[in-house]
Design an enzyme around this catalytic site. Structure first.
Site, PDB file in Angstrom:
ATOM      1  NE  ARG A   1      -4.347  -1.260   0.291  1.00 40.52           N
ATOM      2  CZ  ARG A   1      -4.628  -2.217  -0.582  1.00 40.52           C
ATOM      3  NH1 ARG A   1      -3.781  -2.486  -1.553  1.00 40.52           N
ATOM      4  NH2 ARG A   1      -5.756  -2.895  -0.471  1.00 40.52           N
TER       5      ARG A   1
ATOM      6  CG  HIS B   1      -2.945  -0.421  -6.972  1.00 40.85           C
ATOM      7  ND1 HIS B   1      -3.432   0.159  -5.839  1.00 40.85           N
ATOM      8  CD2 HIS B   1      -2.813  -1.748  -6.665  1.00 40.85           C
ATOM      9  CE1 HIS B   1      -3.606  -0.755  -4.894  1.00 40.85           C
ATOM     10  NE2 HIS B   1      -3.238  -1.922  -5.377  1.00 40.85           N
TER      11      HIS B   1
ATOM     12  CD  GLU C   1      -2.812   3.400  -5.246  1.00 40.20           C
ATOM     13  OE1 GLU C   1      -3.906   2.870  -5.545  1.00 40.20           O
ATOM     14  OE2 GLU C   1      -1.821   2.752  -4.900  1.00 40.20           O
TER      15      GLU C   1
END
Length: 319
Positions: free
Chosen positions: A231, A278, A260
């Site tokens: 993360r 991602h 993000e």
């Protein structure tokens, strides 16, 4: 049929499967979200949500008083307030195992791309510069000492792949694992001082926020490489930018970011970092399997069979 609230758009196959089994409410289609939740909230028995966008917690739970289960799309579930869910007797599930291999494959690809500068070499060729001079020699994976931060299911899959590259492997986690032969470092600082590649695959959330900070990057050293497929919150992004700019570490490969989908321009401007949006589990095959597990968890729960993959914090004990 039980009423399910879906908090964000998902693959058509997921929505079709839920539509066939439940009464599905699409939260993102509501013009007035608050009014919509007030209307449907008392009927909602389950929530289907993503694993990294938005927040599923007390503010929503208060308005869905009959909620029984939250089924998340992803192995990470730090966007769900699991402690509050547990207090309310709400089961939370995720989608482990089905994405282990995909994420591990991508991690190795990102590591090699970062060390051997594959995107940079591609840009060099496309810019027509090869005719003027050969591309500079790159760093290598040979002789590297790789540290894995979080040796869970995916961490172990990464380690197994790394064994084929004949590198030394060590790990750090909350405790030593008795069935693991790799050297264990009791602190992350010890691991960073021992290794020159640090692969981060630990869960996100408050407990691991900025776990990798300026001190860890300094310990990793000027030949060090950071790979983050966990993360974005686990790494202090500003400290990482400074370390890359000043040569405190050599390079980084990042699949995740703190905010993000916003990525700092300072990272984009650097040439010693490989950036991905991602996508570690983002293959058609794996995302279909994850979606099926999300559906299966809801289907199993409302069929009276219990959840298939409840998270550790969830208030459920299999009979």
């Amino acid at each position: 049929m039980s009423h399910i609230l879906m908090t964000q758009p998902m693959m058509p196959s997921i929505m079709d499967a839920l539509d066939a089994r439940f009464t599905l409410h699409r939260l993102w289609e509501a013009n007035d979200v608050d009014a919509y939740v007030r209307d449907v909230g008392p009927r909602i028995k389950g929530i289907a949500t993503g694993s990294s966008h938005g927040s599923t917690g007390a503010a929503l739970f208060e308005r869905v008083p009959n909620l029984e289960i939250v089924s998340t799309f992803g192995v990470g579930y730090d966007n769900v307030d699991v402690a509050d869910a547990a207090r309310r007797g709400i089961v939370v599930t995720n989608t482990p195992d089905v994405l282990n291999d995909e994420v591990a494959d991508l991690t190795l690809g990102l590591l090699i791309a970062t060390l051997r500068q594959i995107p940079q070499a591609d840009r060099y060729l496309r810019a027509g510069r090869w005719a003027d001079a050969v591309y500079p020699l790159s760093p290598t994976l040979r002789g590297r000492r790789v540290g894995i931060v979080g040796l869970g299911r995916i961490g172990k899959a990464i380690a197994r792949r790394l064994e084929g590259f004949d590198v030394r492997i060590a790990y750090h986690g909350r405790s030593r694992q008795p069935d693991v032969a790799y050297p264990y470092c009791a602190t992350l600082l010890d691991l960073a001082e021992t290794c020159d590649v640090l692969i981060v695959i630990t869960p996100g959330g408050p407990e691991t926020r900025h776990l990798v900070d300026a001190s860890i990057l300094k310990a990793l050293g000027p030949n060090g490489v950071l790979i983050n497929v966990a993360r974005g919150s686990v790494v202090d992004e500003q400290a990482l930018i400074a370390a890359l700019q000043t040569g405190t570490i050599l390079a980084a490969g990042l699949d995740v970011f703190e905010h993000e989908p916003q990525v700092p321009q300072a990272l984009i401007d650097l040439d010693n970092v490989v950036l991905l949006p991602h996508v570690a589990s983002a293959s058609v095959h794996t995302r279909k399997a994850m979606g099926q597990m999300l559906v299966d968890n809801l289907d199993s729960w409302f069929s009276g069979k219990g959840p298939l993959s409840p998270v550790d914090e969830t208030p459920w004990s299999r009979p």
